[in-house]
Scaffold this active site. Structure first.
Site, PDB file in Angstrom:
ATOM      1  N   GLU A 108      27.596  19.489  52.622  1.00  0.00           N
ATOM      2  CA  GLU A 108      28.763  19.527  53.506  1.00  0.00           C
ATOM      3  C   GLU A 108      29.471  20.873  53.370  1.00  0.00           C
ATOM      4  O   GLU A 108      29.382  21.533  52.332  1.00  0.00           O
ATOM      5  CB  GLU A 108      29.727  18.395  53.140  1.00  0.00           C
ATOM      6  CG  GLU A 108      29.243  16.998  53.479  1.00  0.00           C
ATOM      7  CD  GLU A 108      29.443  16.643  54.941  1.00  0.00           C
ATOM      8  OE1 GLU A 108      30.010  17.472  55.697  1.00  0.00           O
ATOM      9  OE2 GLU A 108      29.039  15.537  55.339  1.00  0.00           O
TER      10      GLU A 108
ATOM     11  N   GLU B 103      25.969  10.475  60.913  1.00  0.00           N
ATOM     12  CA  GLU B 103      27.045  10.586  59.925  1.00  0.00           C
ATOM     13  C   GLU B 103      28.412  10.697  60.581  1.00  0.00           C
ATOM     14  O   GLU B 103      29.414  10.273  60.014  1.00  0.00           O
ATOM     15  CB  GLU B 103      26.803  11.816  59.031  1.00  0.00           C
ATOM     16  CG  GLU B 103      27.709  11.892  57.809  1.00  0.00           C
ATOM     17  CD  GLU B 103      29.021  12.603  58.054  1.00  0.00           C
ATOM     18  OE1 GLU B 103      29.910  12.527  57.183  1.00  0.00           O
ATOM     19  OE2 GLU B 103      29.195  13.247  59.121  1.00  0.00           O
TER      20      GLU B 103
ATOM     21  N   HIS C  55      23.350  15.880  56.905  1.00  0.00           N
ATOM     22  CA  HIS C  55      23.193  15.121  58.143  1.00  0.00           C
ATOM     23  C   HIS C  55      22.862  16.056  59.307  1.00  0.00           C
ATOM     24  O   HIS C  55      23.314  17.206  59.363  1.00  0.00           O
ATOM     25  CB  HIS C  55      24.421  14.265  58.446  1.00  0.00           C
ATOM     26  CG  HIS C  55      25.704  15.010  58.662  1.00  0.00           C
ATOM     27  ND1 HIS C  55      26.043  15.575  59.868  1.00  0.00           N
ATOM     28  CD2 HIS C  55      26.739  15.273  57.819  1.00  0.00           C
ATOM     29  CE1 HIS C  55      27.234  16.142  59.773  1.00  0.00           C
ATOM     30  NE2 HIS C  55      27.675  15.977  58.541  1.00  0.00           N
TER      31      HIS C  55
ATOM     32  N   ASP D 276      29.866  22.193  60.411  1.00  0.00           N
ATOM     33  CA  ASP D 276      29.618  20.805  60.007  1.00  0.00           C
ATOM     34  C   ASP D 276      28.403  20.248  60.735  1.00  0.00           C
ATOM     35  O   ASP D 276      28.528  19.709  61.816  1.00  0.00           O
ATOM     36  CB  ASP D 276      30.855  19.966  60.312  1.00  0.00           C
ATOM     37  CG  ASP D 276      30.797  18.586  59.713  1.00  0.00           C
ATOM     38  OD1 ASP D 276      29.895  18.317  58.902  1.00  0.00           O
ATOM     39  OD2 ASP D 276      31.657  17.757  60.058  1.00  0.00           O
TER      40      ASP D 276
ATOM     41  N   HIS E 107      34.348  20.593  63.451  1.00  0.00           N
ATOM     42  CA  HIS E 107      34.697  19.915  64.698  1.00  0.00           C
ATOM     43  C   HIS E 107      35.576  20.762  65.611  1.00  0.00           C
ATOM     44  O   HIS E 107      35.928  20.316  66.709  1.00  0.00           O
ATOM     45  CB  HIS E 107      35.392  18.564  64.443  1.00  0.00           C
ATOM     46  CG  HIS E 107      34.611  17.626  63.595  1.00  0.00           C
ATOM     47  ND1 HIS E 107      35.063  16.345  63.275  1.00  0.00           N
ATOM     48  CD2 HIS E 107      33.406  17.741  62.987  1.00  0.00           C
ATOM     49  CE1 HIS E 107      34.174  15.750  62.496  1.00  0.00           C
ATOM     50  NE2 HIS E 107      33.162  16.584  62.313  1.00  0.00           N
TER      51      HIS E 107
ATOM     52  N   ASP F  58      23.403  15.305  62.621  1.00  0.00           N
ATOM     53  CA  ASP F  58      24.191  15.127  63.834  1.00  0.00           C
ATOM     54  C   ASP F  58      25.471  15.954  63.824  1.00  0.00           C
ATOM     55  O   ASP F  58      25.940  16.420  62.778  1.00  0.00           O
ATOM     56  CB  ASP F  58      24.517  13.654  64.064  1.00  0.00           C
ATOM     57  CG  ASP F  58      25.322  13.023  62.937  1.00  0.00           C
ATOM     58  OD1 ASP F  58      25.061  13.358  61.765  1.00  0.00           O
ATOM     59  OD2 ASP F  58      26.216  12.203  63.221  1.00  0.00           O
TER      60      ASP F  58
END
Length: 367
Positions: free
Chosen positions: A170, A141, A85, A111, A344, A87
């Site tokens: 991932e 995502e 992904h 991530d 994150h 984003d």
């Protein structure tokens, strides 16, 4: 180079950085990181990815919204899907990227822009792969599942996702994490009777009644279960509580929100039945639920992947989009650079060694 944004967008323009997919991998990685792409703002990065992939004559490229897919069509007996992904979660003062020694810091480094960069570089390098490959770079995502572009594509263009095996890039610290857990949220509601707090005996306190279901949660023994040779540890935890009317009113309702992470040997129905059993006697209302995915590492194609990239696979403790592929009958694993524990985080980072390890692993497997 200047270009217009995609169909349906406002008539604006953007400056294209022109990603170099055949140059230095770390430089490519930092380029990808430095194009801010918080969920809902993926277009600039999707434009870059599309332009770069269209320059590769061995790939057929298509686009749907801010999802870009590039496919080889060599007539191989098997097709592999490799997806990541575009984003990220919101920026927290951690862009542009920084290279400190052998570590790159910045939003999305873990991530999962490391996985995106590795996939882009491998897509350019694998001009004659041993299996046909579908490279998928998708949007939304990191937000609710209904916005995830794979949801739309699975419904409208399932042929885009078709394959015999899938790898989600991932973050896994360059190790294989097979399958994934399922996840669901539900609420437990206790009911009382409102009254003035000066005359509390005339009412019934619903918040006080929450003590018993909370005690069940505190004493709950989560399963540790083996599925297809990999170990998954479950979790059942309160993640929110709401109740109260005013500072002088006995509350007549209290709601506890619970999250259940369950091993992929249970489907959603079995997981819901278990939660109802744990909270027998209480009102249980399910908010959302998605199934997990079994590892599928017993397949010959998966075994070859494990042999090529090395290491000992473990179970994925969390939910990822491998579950979407599993729902389509496509076994899938997680394999990408970066520590998932740093996803994150404000000090999110990715070791340079992880990038090279994942890149070389893909080339050994498919080259």
């Amino acid at each position: 180079m200047m270009m217009s944004t995609g169909e349906g967008a406002a008539p604006t323009t953007l400056t294209v950085v022109s990603l170099d997919l055949t140059g230095d991998l770390i430089a490519l990685f930092r380029q990808v990181v430095d194009i801010e792409s918080v969920s809902g703002n993926e277009r600039a990065l999707a434009d870059e990815v599309e332009i770069a992939l269209r320059q590769l004559p061995h790939l057929r490229v298509a686009r749907d919204g801010d999802t870009v897919i590039a496919k080889t069509e060599l007539g191989r007996a098997e097709r592999v899907v490799i997806a990541g992904h575009l984003d990220t979660v919101p920026v927290a003062g951690n862009l542009p990227s920084r290279l400190v020694g052998d570590v790159v810091y910045g939003r999305g480094t873990a991530d999962m822009k490391g996985g995106v960069a590795v996939a882009l570089a491998a897509a350019a390098a694998l001009t004659e792969p041993t299996r046909d490959i579908s490279w998928i770079f998708y949007d939304h995502e990191e937000v609710e599942a209904t916005l995830n572009s794979l949801t739309r594509i699975a419904a409208e263009r399932p042929d885009w996702l078709a394959g015999d095996f899938a790898v989600l890039m991932e973050p896994t610290a360059a190790r294989i994490e097979g399958g994934c857990q399922g996840t669901m949220r539900f609420t437990i509601t206790t009911s009382g009777l409102a009254s003035h707090s000066a005359r509390s005996w005339l009412g019934h306190n619903a918040i006080h009644d929450a003590a018993e279901p909370l005690a069940r949660l505190a004493g709950y023994q989560a399963r540790v279960v083996e599925v297809d040779g990999l170990t998954y540890r479950e979790g059942l935890n309160a993640v929110g509580i709401r109740g109260g009317i005013a500072g002088n009113v006995i509350p007549d309702s209290c709601q506890i929100t619970v999250n259940y992470r369950f091993a992929p040997d249970r489907d959603v129905a079995a997981a819901q039945a278990h939660c109802r059993e744990v909270f027998d006697g209480y009102q249980v209302d399910f908010v959302d639920a998605v199934a997990g995915a079994r590892p599928g590492l017993d397949l010959p194609l998966a075994a070859e992947f494990v042999a090529a990239v090395g290491g000992t696979p473990t179970g994925k403790l969390g939910w990822t989009d491998v579950a979407r592929f599993a729902a389509l009958g496509i076994p899938a694993v997680n394999f990408g650079p970066g520590d998932p524990g740093k996803a994150h985080a404000d000090d999110e980072f990715c070791p340079v060694a992880d990038l090279h390890s994942c890149y070389q692993g893909l080339l050994r497997w498919l080259g």
